[in-house]
Scaffold this motif. Structure first.
Motif, PDB file in Angstrom:
ATOM      1  N   GLY A 298       2.608 -10.187   9.978  1.00 17.38           N
ATOM      2  CA  GLY A 298       2.358  -8.763   9.863  1.00 17.38           C
ATOM      3  C   GLY A 298       3.397  -7.887  10.524  1.00 17.38           C
ATOM      4  O   GLY A 298       4.504  -8.283  10.789  1.00 17.38           O
ATOM      5  N   LEU A 299       2.984  -6.621  10.809  1.00 14.83           N
ATOM      6  CA  LEU A 299       3.842  -5.624  11.415  1.00 14.83           C
ATOM      7  C   LEU A 299       3.347  -5.308  12.813  1.00 14.83           C
ATOM      8  O   LEU A 299       2.180  -5.451  13.133  1.00 14.83           O
ATOM      9  N   GLU A 300       4.291  -4.847  13.657  1.00  6.77           N
ATOM     10  CA  GLU A 300       3.913  -4.425  15.010  1.00  6.77           C
ATOM     11  C   GLU A 300       4.054  -2.909  15.106  1.00  6.77           C
ATOM     12  O   GLU A 300       4.948  -2.342  14.522  1.00  6.77           O
TER      13      GLU A 300
ATOM     14  N   LYS B 219       3.127  -9.152   2.005  1.00  4.95           N
ATOM     15  CA  LYS B 219       1.847  -9.747   2.379  1.00  4.95           C
ATOM     16  C   LYS B 219       1.057  -8.850   3.328  1.00  4.95           C
ATOM     17  O   LYS B 219      -0.147  -9.029   3.504  1.00  4.95           O
ATOM     18  N   SER B 220       1.762  -7.900   3.928  1.00  5.49           N
ATOM     19  CA  SER B 220       1.106  -7.016   4.886  1.00  5.49           C
ATOM     20  C   SER B 220       0.336  -5.912   4.165  1.00  5.49           C
ATOM     21  O   SER B 220       0.732  -5.422   3.112  1.00  5.49           O
ATOM     22  N   LYS B 221      -0.774  -5.487   4.754  1.00 10.38           N
ATOM     23  CA  LYS B 221      -1.574  -4.411   4.186  1.00 10.38           C
ATOM     24  C   LYS B 221      -1.274  -3.071   4.858  1.00 10.38           C
ATOM     25  O   LYS B 221      -1.825  -2.047   4.455  1.00 10.38           O
ATOM     26  N   GLN B 222      -0.447  -3.084   5.898  1.00 13.67           N
ATOM     27  CA  GLN B 222      -0.167  -1.856   6.633  1.00 13.67           C
ATOM     28  C   GLN B 222       0.845  -0.961   5.928  1.00 13.67           C
ATOM     29  O   GLN B 222       0.780   0.259   6.023  1.00 13.67           O
ATOM     30  N   LEU B 223       1.777  -1.573   5.213  1.00 11.49           N
ATOM     31  CA  LEU B 223       2.855  -0.814   4.597  1.00 11.49           C
ATOM     32  C   LEU B 223       3.257  -1.462   3.284  1.00 11.49           C
ATOM     33  O   LEU B 223       3.597  -2.651   3.243  1.00 11.49           O
TER      34      LEU B 223
END
Length: 442
Positions: free
Chosen positions: A440-442, A385-389
């Motif tokens: 999300g991610l940190e 679901k995250s767009k960062q990775l």
């Protein structure tokens, strides 16, 4: 005056004889040298205990495939037990099996029944691993592997354990055989693997499969009093002549040590130091085996592995070797990689040395708390679901600890959670995957 010539002759004769006697004495003289006792030699400064190679080149996960099911390790107990067993074995000649393996073939190979796979964070040179498990041949090739796979399907019928060395980077596969009977295998290897937890394979269309614990995991959150090795000790270890080193207090958070040629900066807040000797910088080609052994021997010589540090990265081009801190069998991550020891090799000696000088030795029992970590598929769901990775960009998803420094600067807390690794860097998967409320991610 009539005897003057006779006196001169006598004196000359005396001087000649004296010269002969003195020359003979010099030639035949043997000094009485006192034997230097070993105990009188200058002791090497030590900041910790020396370690064996198998304590540093250690897998972060062991996975077992049998009867169509996956089981794997949580923590270090089984890993430590198996790594202690390996030096007692001896491999036969190393045989090439296949080159240019496809991702599908590598996944299928690991997926076969009666196989145990050791997952290493970095490609391990076989010439270095030879120091842990010897082979019958000495002229080993300059090859590497990041997965060691034990096939026990022939132990019962042929008394042979087949060990494969798979390189995910180079896509090569080599094998060796170890003589072993079923009774020994059952009582050592399989017994060490008792207590494993259920795992689940996460298949990907364009990448190697990921493997995560199937069920919820309960981990302890630790809080530690901070102990440390005084930076002056590293000054005495690293500088050629510590007596001429000048110490400058740049600020409350920064110290500098220099002898005019080499420099050591100390980050007081994060308890992290960076030593560099510019005169030794070199880009000459070094094989991974030599680079790793030089690095290991340097750090180990002064007991520099002051915790459970494991090989995590080798960069041959830049001559960099890194070791990641582990606690209770899980990697410990932090901002600015302050939980890693890093060496950079130069012209036949050390060029750069970066490391923490804090110690996590004394935990506060009253501050311990159990934290429930959601199943691995929850972490995978957050990633998707995250767009960062993107999931296909991830090298692995692992359980670990995040090192959090408390406000009083005297305590560290280890917070358990999920982490995604990609191209040598890590991302903390936010607390939703561990039972919190952030996405999300940190």
């Amino acid at each position: 005056m009539k005897y003057i010539e006779q006196i001169k002759s006598i004196v000359l004769l005396f001087l000649v004889l004296l010269s002969i006697v003195l020359t003979f004495s010099i030639w035949t003289y043997t000094p009485s040298l006192q034997v230097i006792e070993e105990s009188s030699q200058v002791d090497q400064l030590m900041v910790g205990k020396k370690k064996n190679l198998q304590e540093v080149i250690k897998p972060y996960r062991i996975l077992v495939r049998d009867r169509g099911e996956w089981k794997g390790t949580i923590g270090s107990t089984a890993i430590n037990d198996l790594m202690d067993i390996l030096p007692n074995w001896k491999g036969s000649e190393l045989i090439p099996v296949q080159n240019n393996m496809s991702i599908k073939k590598m996944n299928d190979f690991i997926r076969m029944d009666q196989r145990i796979t050791f997952f290493f964070s970095e490609e391990v040179p076989i010439k270095v691993f030879h120091s842990i498990v010897p082979f019958s041949q000495d002229d080993l090739p300059e090859l590497t592997f990041n997965k060691l796979i034990m096939d026990w399907s022939k132990v019962d019928s042929e008394k042979v354990l087949t060990v494969y060395f798979l390189s995910g980077t180079h896509r090569t596969l080599y094998s060796t055989e170890i003589k072993m009977n079923e009774v020994y295998f059952q009582s050592t290897v399989l017994q060490a693997l008792e207590g494993l937890v259920a795992y689940q394979e996460v298949e990907r269309s364009n990448g190697l499969s990921l493997y995560v614990p199937k069920d919820e995991i309960e981990l302890v959150q630790y809080t530690y009093y901070i102990d440390e090795i005084h930076p002056d000790t590293f000054r005495d270890i690293l500088f050629y002549d510590p007596a001429i080193v000048r110490k400058n207090v740049e600020s409350q958070e920064l110290l500098k040590y220099t002898d005019g040629m080499t420099l050591m900066t100390v980050d007081v807040k994060n308890r992290y130091l960076n030593y560099v000797n510019p005169s030794t910088e070199s880009m000459a080609e070094l094989p991974a085996s030599r680079l790793l052994l030089d690095s290991f021997e340097f750090v180990n010589e002064h007991g520099g592995f002051t915790g459970d540090y494991r090989l995590t990265s080798i960069n041959e081009q830049k001559h960099i070797v890194e070791y990641q801190l582990y606690k209770q069998g899980f990697p410990v991550f932090s901002t600015d990689t302050t939980t890693r020891i890093t060496t950079t090799w130069g012209e036949n000696q050390l060029f750069r040395y970066k490391r923490p000088y804090f110690l996590l030795d004394l935990d506060i029992n009253s501050e311990k708390s159990q934290r429930k970590v959601s199943p691995g598929l929850s972490a995978v769901d957050v990633l998707e679901k995250s767009k960062q990775l993107q999931l296909n960009e991830v090298d692995d998803i692992i359980l670990g600890y995040y090192l959090k420094q408390n406000d009083n600067n005297l305590l560290f807390t280890l917070e358990p959670g999920w982490f995604a690794l990609s191209q040598g860097s890590w991302k903390r998967i936010a607390p939703e995957a561990t039972g919190g409320g952030k996405n999300g991610l940190e």
